[in-house]
Motif scaffolding. Sequence first.
Motif, PDB file in Angstrom:
ATOM      1  N   ARG A  71       0.827  -1.211   0.000  1.00  0.00           N
ATOM      2  CA  ARG A  71       0.000   0.000   0.000  1.00  0.00           C
ATOM      3  C   ARG A  71       0.855   1.251   0.000  1.00  0.00           C
ATOM      4  N   ARG A  72       1.936   1.223   0.784  1.00  0.00           N
ATOM      5  CA  ARG A  72       2.825   2.395   0.844  1.00  0.00           C
ATOM      6  C   ARG A  72       3.503   2.624  -0.508  1.00  0.00           C
ATOM      7  N   LEU A  73       3.938   1.562  -1.143  1.00  0.00           N
ATOM      8  CA  LEU A  73       4.583   1.689  -2.449  1.00  0.00           C
ATOM      9  C   LEU A  73       3.617   2.211  -3.504  1.00  0.00           C
ATOM     10  N   MET A  74       2.420   1.648  -3.561  1.00  0.00           N
ATOM     11  CA  MET A  74       1.466   2.033  -4.584  1.00  0.00           C
ATOM     12  C   MET A  74       1.012   3.481  -4.413  1.00  0.00           C
ATOM     13  N   SER A  75       0.798   3.881  -3.164  1.00  0.00           N
ATOM     14  CA  SER A  75       0.371   5.272  -2.945  1.00  0.00           C
ATOM     15  C   SER A  75       1.509   6.242  -3.263  1.00  0.00           C
ATOM     16  N   GLY A  76       2.742   5.867  -2.930  1.00  0.00           N
ATOM     17  CA  GLY A  76       3.878   6.721  -3.248  1.00  0.00           C
ATOM     18  C   GLY A  76       4.078   6.867  -4.744  1.00  0.00           C
ATOM     19  N   MET A  77       3.900   5.773  -5.506  1.00  0.00           N
ATOM     20  CA  MET A  77       4.031   5.856  -6.957  1.00  0.00           C
ATOM     21  C   MET A  77       2.889   6.663  -7.561  1.00  0.00           C
ATOM     22  N   GLY A 130      -1.631   2.189 -12.585  1.00  0.00           N
ATOM     23  CA  GLY A 130      -2.068   1.158 -13.505  1.00  0.00           C
ATOM     24  C   GLY A 130      -1.060   0.036 -13.701  1.00  0.00           C
ATOM     25  N   GLU A 131      -0.936  -0.421 -14.952  1.00  0.00           N
ATOM     26  CA  GLU A 131      -0.062  -1.551 -15.269  1.00  0.00           C
ATOM     27  C   GLU A 131       1.406  -1.248 -14.970  1.00  0.00           C
ATOM     28  N   LEU A 132       1.817  -0.006 -15.192  1.00  0.00           N
ATOM     29  CA  LEU A 132       3.213   0.348 -14.923  1.00  0.00           C
ATOM     30  C   LEU A 132       3.521   0.213 -13.438  1.00  0.00           C
ATOM     31  N   ALA A 133       2.606   0.694 -12.587  1.00  0.00           N
ATOM     32  CA  ALA A 133       2.817   0.582 -11.145  1.00  0.00           C
ATOM     33  C   ALA A 133       2.856  -0.884 -10.716  1.00  0.00           C
ATOM     34  N   GLU A 134       1.958  -1.690 -11.287  1.00  0.00           N
ATOM     35  CA  GLU A 134       1.946  -3.117 -10.955  1.00  0.00           C
ATOM     36  C   GLU A 134       3.244  -3.791 -11.404  1.00  0.00           C
ATOM     37  N   ASP A 135       3.734  -3.406 -12.589  1.00  0.00           N
ATOM     38  CA  ASP A 135       4.965  -3.992 -13.100  1.00  0.00           C
ATOM     39  C   ASP A 135       6.140  -3.649 -12.192  1.00  0.00           C
ATOM     40  N   ILE A 136       6.241  -2.400 -11.770  1.00  0.00           N
ATOM     41  CA  ILE A 136       7.335  -1.996 -10.872  1.00  0.00           C
ATOM     42  C   ILE A 136       7.221  -2.722  -9.538  1.00  0.00           C
ATOM     43  N   TYR A 137       6.000  -2.806  -9.012  1.00  0.00           N
ATOM     44  CA  TYR A 137       5.826  -3.513  -7.739  1.00  0.00           C
ATOM     45  C   TYR A 137       6.221  -4.981  -7.871  1.00  0.00           C
TER      46      TYR A 137
END
Length: 467
Positions: free
Chosen positions: A105-111, A118-125
């Motif tokens: 959650r912290r990573l996704m909100s920071g990104m 979207g897909e880019l955030a999921e790919d980085i995670y």
Amino acid sequence: MATLPRLKPREFYDLVVEVALIRPGPIQGGAVHPYLRRRRGDEKPTAPHELLEKALSRTLGVPLFQEQVMQMAIAAANFSAAEADQLRRAMGSKRSTEKMLALRRRLMSGMAANKITGELAEDIYNKLEAFSSYGFPESHSISFAYLVYASSYLKRYYPAAFTTALLNNQPMGFYSPASLISDARRHDVAIRGVDANASRYKAALEPPTPQETAAYRRTHPHSSPHPQPAIRLGFASVRDLGAKAAERAAAERDEHGPYRGLEDFVRRTALPRAALEALATAGAFGCFGLTRREALWRAGSLAGTTEAHLPGTSGAERAPALPPMTAVEQTFADLWATGTSPDSHPIAHVRAELDATDHTRIADLDDLPDRRLVRVAGIVTHRQRPPTAGGVCFLSLEDETGLVNIVCSPAVWAKYQRVGLAHGALRITGHLERSDGRGGALNIVAGRLAPLRVAAQPGNLRGRDFR
């Protein structure tokens, strides 16, 4: 011995990266093939997002090291240094997957705050999460890379000394003593068996004979340009002997002179019957003019003889006429007694049959095109089924000419698992697979497994399973 040559910085760093690439973290994070394509120039080296360019520039836009994961979290998700260190510790803990999920959650909100969604955030995670399954710090990769380079150099130019060092530090490493010795012999290093009047406690180097030196000068391209000493197997390699008895056998000879015969050996070492018979089976008493069967018969008669017994009263001198062992029997006698064969390989004894049934020698696979249907046969030295491989089982198959990796899909392994586990030697039918064109890594994708009979007991041909 020559000083280890220095690699160019770029060459060494490529090796560092290759060490990191084979860890489960980069594999699960999908970093391996993109990096290789980019290094070949087949793909542009770009980072997933411009904020990650600085962290990933030196590895062509893909994350390979734990430090990069920390830098990515700081750059893309506005992590503080303390939070990035918390991420690093989560990746290194035994419960890292659960801890990584807590940080999601912290990573996704920071990104999202940096418009990475979207897909880019999921790919980085997903790339970050993959490192919870063992990613290397860069410092570890550098240390391992140096060990790889130094070991490769020693194996290439000083194979006799390198192999002897490995033999004397068993158990260790991926390969068994039998595979190490077979590889040294394929590179024209002379191997000498256990000898009551020549062997040390452990394996040792001996000056080569003129014939061995002449043979070594007719080497194939992958042998060392330097003449090599011979490797003499030590007493410690013989079963049923034990470390203390092996040391005593060598020390007694060094202190009081060579053994004058088998009875003298038995009196001075006081070894039990099982140890004497194992030495006889290994050919250690050939220096007394005895064949292996003669030595076995006499060892049984002489067992228990001490200095208190009158010489020549054991009856061992009156041995019956015994035929010498055949070449096949001698190979398997060596395998039983020491786990290795100094001058032969089990598959060599069935090579005529394999040639007649269109089985390719492993050394000849390099000359065949990709996707070619082939048949090979050999000893199974390893079986591996890593948790990151999606149910794929890998076998290492060895014949008298080399080793090849066999890839068994989940369906193939399910069908042939009983055969693959029950037999120490196999016939494999499958397709060649090259990872990087001619000269790259070569595998065989198996379609069928069948047992190969090589006249050995299962205990002679045991592989190392699922390590």
